[in-house]
Structure formats: structure tokens, C-alpha cells
Scaffold this motif. Structure first.
Motif, PDB file in Angstrom:
ATOM      1  N   HIS A  55      -4.848   3.005   6.514  1.00 25.57           N
ATOM      2  CA  HIS A  55      -3.822   2.115   7.052  1.00 25.57           C
ATOM      3  C   HIS A  55      -2.975   2.906   8.039  1.00 25.57           C
ATOM      4  N   ASP A  56      -3.064   2.580   9.319  1.00 26.30           N
ATOM      5  CA  ASP A  56      -2.269   3.236  10.364  1.00 26.30           C
ATOM      6  C   ASP A  56      -2.429   4.750  10.330  1.00 26.30           C
ATOM      7  N   GLY A  57      -3.644   5.231  10.178  1.00 27.18           N
ATOM      8  CA  GLY A  57      -3.905   6.659  10.187  1.00 27.18           C
ATOM      9  C   GLY A  57      -3.595   7.371   8.881  1.00 27.18           C
ATOM     10  N   VAL A  58      -3.191   6.631   7.853  1.00 33.83           N
ATOM     11  CA  VAL A  58      -2.871   7.211   6.544  1.00 33.83           C
ATOM     12  C   VAL A  58      -3.795   6.584   5.509  1.00 33.83           C
ATOM     13  N   ILE A  59      -4.329   7.410   4.626  1.00 25.83           N
ATOM     14  CA  ILE A  59      -5.202   6.888   3.572  1.00 25.83           C
ATOM     15  C   ILE A  59      -4.329   6.453   2.395  1.00 25.83           C
ATOM     16  N   LYS A  60      -4.465   5.197   2.018  1.00 23.27           N
ATOM     17  CA  LYS A  60      -3.670   4.657   0.910  1.00 23.27           C
ATOM     18  C   LYS A  60      -4.588   4.089  -0.156  1.00 23.27           C
ATOM     19  N   ALA A  61      -4.128   4.137  -1.395  1.00 16.14           N
ATOM     20  CA  ALA A  61      -4.904   3.610  -2.513  1.00 16.14           C
ATOM     21  C   ALA A  61      -4.953   2.093  -2.443  1.00 16.14           C
ATOM     22  N   ILE A  62      -6.084   1.551  -2.819  1.00 14.52           N
ATOM     23  CA  ILE A  62      -6.217   0.098  -2.888  1.00 14.52           C
ATOM     24  C   ILE A  62      -5.346  -0.362  -4.052  1.00 14.52           C
ATOM     25  N   GLU A  63      -4.510  -1.342  -3.818  1.00 15.55           N
ATOM     26  CA  GLU A  63      -3.494  -1.734  -4.804  1.00 15.55           C
ATOM     27  C   GLU A  63      -4.055  -2.297  -6.099  1.00 15.55           C
ATOM     28  N   LYS A  64      -5.234  -2.893  -6.058  1.00 23.65           N
ATOM     29  CA  LYS A  64      -5.755  -3.505  -7.290  1.00 23.65           C
ATOM     30  C   LYS A  64      -6.073  -2.473  -8.370  1.00 23.65           C
ATOM     31  N   TYR A  65      -6.198  -1.188  -8.000  1.00 22.31           N
ATOM     32  CA  TYR A  65      -6.508  -0.155  -8.986  1.00 22.31           C
ATOM     33  C   TYR A  65      -5.265   0.508  -9.576  1.00 22.31           C
ATOM     34  N   ASN A  66      -4.087   0.212  -9.079  1.00 23.80           N
ATOM     35  CA  ASN A  66      -2.823   0.784  -9.575  1.00 23.80           C
ATOM     36  C   ASN A  66      -2.856   2.306  -9.633  1.00 23.80           C
TER      37      ASN A  66
END
Length: 99
Positions: A55-66
Motif C-alpha cells: 500500500h503506497d510503497g509500504v507492505i501492510k498486513a491484510i486486515e482479515k488475519y489480525n
């Protein structure tokens, strides 16, 4: 010389972390699983690939996995790894043929 003892004959007393909820248990060696090389660079890459999105050059965790609620040791209970630095090769592909 000392006689070699078969490790499968050992019994272990397992102490719970939350002592007020659980009691210690004695288990046979066969009841314990041995985790060798549980963590590796390839497994970490696969984990990130399956559970994260850019997301916008930053790796973020998928929210469904908490994942934000968990820490590193939740997924990889062994000691943290130490990776050896290996500089990237300037040449890619096959080495040149000698004539």
C-alpha cells in the motif's frame, strides 16, 4: 565411559506459563515434537507473500488475519534468526563462456 542413554526414554515435566490456569504435566519424549529449522528466509517470504499487501510503497498486513495483534514470537516460537549478509551480485545470469 558413560553409557549412551536413548533420548526416547526421557520424561519431561512441562511447566505452564499461566500457573494459575494449568498444572504441570509429565510427558514422554515421544509426545514432544522436535522443530528443526522451523524458521527460514524462504518461509518468511512465503508468510509475507500470503499475509501482506503493498500500500503506497509500504507492505501492510491484510486486515482479515489480525496480524497487528500478534508478535513475531507468536508465529515463530524459536530463537530469532541471524541472517548472514550477502551483497547482491552485479552480474545476473550465467558466467561468460571461455573460448
Amino acid at each position: 565411559k558413560k553409557a549412551i542413554i536413548d533420548p526416547s526414554l526421557f520424561k519431561y515435566k512441562v511447566q505452564p506459563i499461566k500457573k494459575h490456569l494449568y498444572e504441570p504435566v509429565i510427558v514422554k519424549a515421544s509426545q514432544l515434537s522436535r522443530r528443526k529449522h522451523l524458521f527460514s528466509r524462504d518461509r518468511l517470504k512465503l508468510f509475507l507473500k500470503q499475509h501482506c499487501e503493498p500500500h503506497d510503497g509500504v507492505i501492510k498486513a491484510i486486515e482479515k488475519y489480525n496480524l497487528a495483534e500478534q508478535n513475531f514470537s507468536y508465529f515463530f516460537p524459536d530463537e530469532p534468526p541471524t541472517f548472514i549478509f550477502s551483497p547482491a551480485s552485479r552480474r545476473r545470469g550465467r558466467p561468460p563462456k571461455r573460448a
